[in-house]
Design an enzyme around this catalytic site. Sequence first.
Site, PDB file in Angstrom:
ATOM      1  N   CYS A  29       0.851  -1.181   0.000  1.00  0.00           N
ATOM      2  CA  CYS A  29       0.000   0.000   0.000  1.00  0.00           C
ATOM      3  C   CYS A  29       0.882   1.223   0.000  1.00  0.00           C
ATOM      4  O   CYS A  29       2.080   1.140   0.232  1.00  0.00           O
ATOM      5  CB  CYS A  29      -0.865   0.024   1.252  1.00  0.00           C
TER       6      CYS A  29
ATOM      7  N   TYR B  51      11.722  -4.079  -7.595  1.00  0.00           N
ATOM      8  CA  TYR B  51      10.529  -4.027  -8.423  1.00  0.00           C
ATOM      9  C   TYR B  51       9.495  -2.989  -8.028  1.00  0.00           C
ATOM     10  O   TYR B  51       8.953  -2.277  -8.863  1.00  0.00           O
ATOM     11  CB  TYR B  51       9.862  -5.416  -8.429  1.00  0.00           C
TER      12      TYR B  51
ATOM     13  N   GLY C  52      -0.634   0.524  -5.070  1.00  0.00           N
ATOM     14  CA  GLY C  52      -1.902  -0.147  -4.838  1.00  0.00           C
ATOM     15  C   GLY C  52      -2.987   0.458  -5.690  1.00  0.00           C
ATOM     16  O   GLY C  52      -3.155   1.673  -5.696  1.00  0.00           O
TER      17      GLY C  52
ATOM     18  N   ASN D 134       0.762   0.445   5.920  1.00  0.00           N
ATOM     19  CA  ASN D 134       1.359  -0.317   4.822  1.00  0.00           C
ATOM     20  C   ASN D 134       2.182  -1.431   5.446  1.00  0.00           C
ATOM     21  O   ASN D 134       3.056  -1.154   6.269  1.00  0.00           O
ATOM     22  CB  ASN D 134       2.243   0.602   3.974  1.00  0.00           C
ATOM     23  N   GLY D 135       1.896  -2.658   5.065  1.00  0.00           N
ATOM     24  CA  GLY D 135       2.674  -3.772   5.596  1.00  0.00           C
ATOM     25  C   GLY D 135       1.774  -4.937   5.942  1.00  0.00           C
ATOM     26  O   GLY D 135       0.624  -5.011   5.493  1.00  0.00           O
TER      27      GLY D 135
END
Length: 500
Positions: free
Chosen positions: A2, A260, A28, A102-103
């Site tokens: 995210c 990436y 996201g 986020n995570g």
Amino acid sequence: MCGIVGMVSDSPVNQRLYDALLLLQHRGQDAAGIATLDGLTFHQHKAMGLVREVFRTRNMRNLLGNAGIAHTRYPTAGCSTSSDEAQPFYVNAPYGIMFAHNGNLTNASRLKQELYELDHRHINTSSDSEALLNVLADEISHLVVGTTLTAEKAFQAVRGVHKRIRGGYSCVALIAGKGLLAFRDPNGIRPLCYGSYTNERGFTEYMVASESVALTGTGFNFEDDVKPGEAIWIDLNGNIERCQCAENPKLTPCAFELVYFARPDSVLDGISVYGARLRLGEYLADTVAHEIELKDIDVVMPVPDSARPCAQQLASRLNLPYREGLIKNRYVGRTFIMPGQTVRKKSVRQKLNPMPVEFKDKNVLLVDDSIVRGTTMGEIVAMARSAGAKKVYVASSAPRVCFPNVYGIDMPTRSELLCGDGKGADEVARIIGADKVVYQTIDGLKGALSDMNPAISDFDCSCFDGRYVTGDIDDAYLSQLEEEKRLAKEADKRRKAEED
Ligand code: AMP
């Protein structure tokens, strides 16, 4: 995965939060949300979809206030089709907290049980973020009995949170009438940074974001990365304080972000993402030179876009011609974000188109950032052959992806990963139809990344080497994860069928 943002200013923040979300859209594409604080009132809008689809003028107009947080969602836990799980999340006590994360937490199920049985808090979604918010709320509520929330109390609460939760997490929490609290897990697995801008009224505004591109792209000056375990408190008057809240912080950032996921124009923990990808190309070049007769390669081609810097640098190091043979349709979207294998396969063909003139009668070396399920590369190799390639070699900028990611990158389960059962490069080549496959070595990956910032001695490379830095991952956990994913997929299917 995210993207998160938080901001404090002396003027409305809605537009800049929106702009920052657009810059984090790659993190996201499933859902997006913004919450702002206007006096003691929160305004919020969140829904499924891309940032530009979720926010209409009328929604933006309602997002009043000079402080706010925002989130763009990629489903790592929970269901991808449920808008209930779009963030920010809210709890009304203490004070009222809006929260974005986020995570991924690795002890979420135990936490949920604890929260219910010991803290008498109810979690109504399958999201670990809602559990994390409730742990934070619970910690704060104990600390403010008979007193008020200060920066020191907020830091104490984060100390308590670090003790109770495990996993990868970068978070922003907006507390009504008080301020913005941001914190990062003790291993710094997920990225988080902040910046400032002193406006024409002399007020220093702050923004906290997942990636530096969100700061620099909205006119903020990058200040620093939030350190692993650190928390930052920004009150509503723009006063900022920082504090280390973890007992044994150790920076172990996620290698996959650099290979990436992150935008190339971001700098994460002092590492230029673009620079890291170039460097990965140099290390990969050396491995290719060992494994393939160089005179047998006519041309090096990237799989656009993220592998491009790696392929360019590889070609230049090996003195080989470089060509763009695959043209990307930018309007299709990232394949991995679309759930389901059949959709994913079809969308590779929609997304990439080969130019036969670049392939015809040539031995090509295709370079991609990673091979995860193998669907993408299998399709590309077939496309290269039908475009006339004689031999198709494949080089991957990342090592073999053999293990699931449990810290917030949505990696398939063990059985869906092409190398989940330990397959070697030759077997992969056979399966995807290539003449040879060359992977980056794990040492090459670590070497390339630490060359970019020698102060970082370790990276989270768990999906390549199976070493999970939080030390709490075993077979039972991975099996439980697989079961949760299976159930989430089924729920998604049911929901979609009901909608149709
Ligand atoms: P596949 O091997 O078919 O799963 O697709 C791999 C491609 O998807 C790579 O070239 C990456 O660009 C991209 N990708 C990166 N991370 C992921 C991920 N977590 N899940 C799926 N695909 C990913």
